[in-house]
Scaffold this active site. Structure first.
Site, PDB file in Angstrom:
ATOM      1  CB  THR A   4      -0.882  -0.013   1.272  1.00 50.87           C
ATOM      2  OG1 THR A   4      -1.880  -0.978   1.099  1.00 50.87           O
ATOM      3  CG2 THR A   4      -1.512   1.333   1.561  1.00 50.87           C
ATOM      4  CB  VAL A  32     -14.150   0.274   2.756  1.00 48.13           C
ATOM      5  CG1 VAL A  32     -13.349   1.566   2.781  1.00 48.13           C
ATOM      6  CG2 VAL A  32     -15.028   0.211   1.505  1.00 48.13           C
ATOM      7  N   GLY A  33     -11.006  -0.520   3.702  1.00 48.01           N
ATOM      8  CA  GLY A  33     -10.004  -0.411   4.775  1.00 48.01           C
ATOM      9  C   GLY A  33      -9.856   1.018   5.268  1.00 48.01           C
ATOM     10  CB  THR A  68       0.819   1.191   5.281  1.00 47.00           C
ATOM     11  OG1 THR A  68       0.752  -0.131   4.738  1.00 47.00           O
ATOM     12  CG2 THR A  68       2.153   1.380   5.971  1.00 47.00           C
TER      13      THR A  68
HETATM   14  N1  ASP Z   1      -4.349  -0.482   5.274  1.00 52.54           N
HETATM   15  C1  ASP Z   1      -4.700  -1.208   4.091  1.00 52.54           C
HETATM   16  C2  ASP Z   1      -6.066  -1.777   4.259  1.00 52.54           C
HETATM   17  O1  ASP Z   1      -6.378  -2.268   5.334  1.00 52.54           O
HETATM   18  C3  ASP Z   1      -3.778  -2.303   3.773  1.00 52.54           C
HETATM   19  C4  ASP Z   1      -2.303  -1.985   3.775  1.00 52.54           C
HETATM   20  O2  ASP Z   1      -1.896  -0.939   4.291  1.00 52.54           O
HETATM   21  O3  ASP Z   1      -1.513  -2.749   3.263  1.00 52.54           O
HETATM   22  O4  ASP Z   1      -6.798  -1.818   3.316  1.00 52.54           O
END
Ligand code: ASP
Length: 390
Positions: free
Chosen positions: A257, A286-287, A308
């Protein structure tokens, strides 16, 4: 590219050495001594005032020096009068040196350096922090190595749905999109939501329709496809779990990400984040990356943050905004606030991951509680670094 690579360390470098002036990697919580008692109370009360006076003193002298030296040389005066900084990440997780080939490691570092140079070139010309973070994130979205835009992870149904957000610390305006497909640069769409709609967050088909009306670039499914992501998804399907892209153990894995924070010459800060989310996600999940306050936040009064990691704990912790609150209401420094959120609060919630941050004075930090985080920073005082591991 050449300029930054002459300063970029090898991955084996002790990264904390390079960050001593403005950016830092946090100590492990076990080594973290709680700051309590009379001494800390006095330091806490006095230091903001002392720091303020010191900053004013330095600013006055910089201004004076710039006026003397600035005989038609705009670039020189720009760099003497103001500080600007860009900090980026390309995702955090179980990123181990032993799992990485030399070739892949070099490709990651090159991708990070390219994104830094792209965003920094704009800041150097006096562009707003918003433009710097958008350009850096677009560069990472275009790079198939990172889990954003091209090369996004696969959801359970085999689709590639993306989330992104951007926020302006000067105006507190923000734009975000979630669960969009076929948008070439999701952060560009988030920016359009912020600047060309009365809304903050658009999702799915509605966000796509808005993109069509505003000339946002699209791309066919093939453009986003990556064999590595596909293999990773197939592996997750067997286990039936959802995973942080970086934690799926596949030979030659390519994950991440992305996000960026910046301070511009006018003292404004901004943050942006973009992601394909978590592998094998389902039900329109959704993150945190598209949620203002969770994965992204910017406020000139405090800081700009891009996160992230495992999105669910970051949402529940309102992680990015919590850093801002700790600075605003508790008087913590950027580093102290980020360290508390990442290495204490998030850890207690099993919130694996990290964040990058910058404040309006140009202090920067890159803090993570996982094995690694693709990251880098560059500032107008000539410091720059890209790194991967602890
Ligand atoms: N934070 C992102 C999510 O949960 C994933 C990531 O940072 O790799 O969608």
């Amino acid at each position: 590219m050449t300029a930054i690579f002459s300063k970029v360390s090898t991955p084996a470098i002790n990264v904390s050495r390079a960050y001593t002036m403005n950016a830092s990697v946090a100590p492990h919580p076990r080594n973290h001594t709680p700051k309590t008692g009379m001494k800390f109370a006095v330091i806490k009360a006095i230091s903001p005032f002392v720091r303020f006076r010191l900053n004013m003193f330095i600013k006055t002298w910089k201004l004076f020096a710039a006026k003397i030296l600035n005989f038609g040389c705009n670039k020189l005066s720009l760099s003497l009068m103001s500080k600007y900084t860009l900090v980026i990440h390309g995702g955090a997780g179980t990123i181990l040196k032993e799992d990485m080939s030399g070739e892949l490691e070099a490709a990651y570092l090159k991708g990070l350096a390219h994104a830094l140079n792209t965003g920094f070139a704009l800041l150097e010309k006096g562009a707003p922090a918003l433009d710097g973070v958008k350009a850096a994130v677009m560069s990472l979205e275009d790079n198939i190595l990172f889990n954003a835009g091209k090369g996004s992870v696969f959801a359970k149904d085999g689709s590639q749905e993306m989330d992104a957000s951007i926020m302006d610390g000067k105006t507190l305006m923000a734009g975000s999109i979630s669960a969009v497909r076929n948008i070439r640069n999701p952060v560009e769409l988030a920016y359009a939501v912020m600047t060309q709609s009365p809304h903050v967050m658009l999702n799915g088909q509605g966000a796509y329709d808005f993109a069509m009306l505003h000339g946002i670039k699209t791309a066919p499914d093939d453009y986003f496809f990556s064999q590595f992501r596909y293999d990773q998804w197939k592996q997750m399907q067997v286990s039936g779990k959802t995973a942080l892209d970086h934690n799926v153990v596949i030979k030659d894995k390519k994950f991440g990400t992305v996000g960026a924070v910046a301070l511009d010459v006018n003292g404004n800060i901004a943050a942006a984040t973009s992601t394909g989310g978590m592998t094998n996600k389902q039900y329109g999940r959704v993150g945190d990356s598209s949620i203002i306050g969770a994965g992204t936040y910017a406020n000139n009064k405090t800081c700009a943050i891009s996160c992230t990691g495992h999105g669910e704990p970051f949402i529940r912790a309102v992680a990015a905004y919590d850093v801002s609150c700790l600075m605003e209401y508790e008087g913590l420094s950027l580093h102290e606030a980020m360290n508390l959120v990442v290495n204490e609060k998030l850890l207690q919630m099993d919130g694996e991951g990290g964040m990058v941050g910058v404040d309006a004075q140009g202090n920067a930090a890159m803090i993570f509680n996982s094995a690694g985080m693709y990251r880098g920073f560059r500032s107008s005082d000539g410091m720059s670094e890209v790194a991967i591991y602890k």
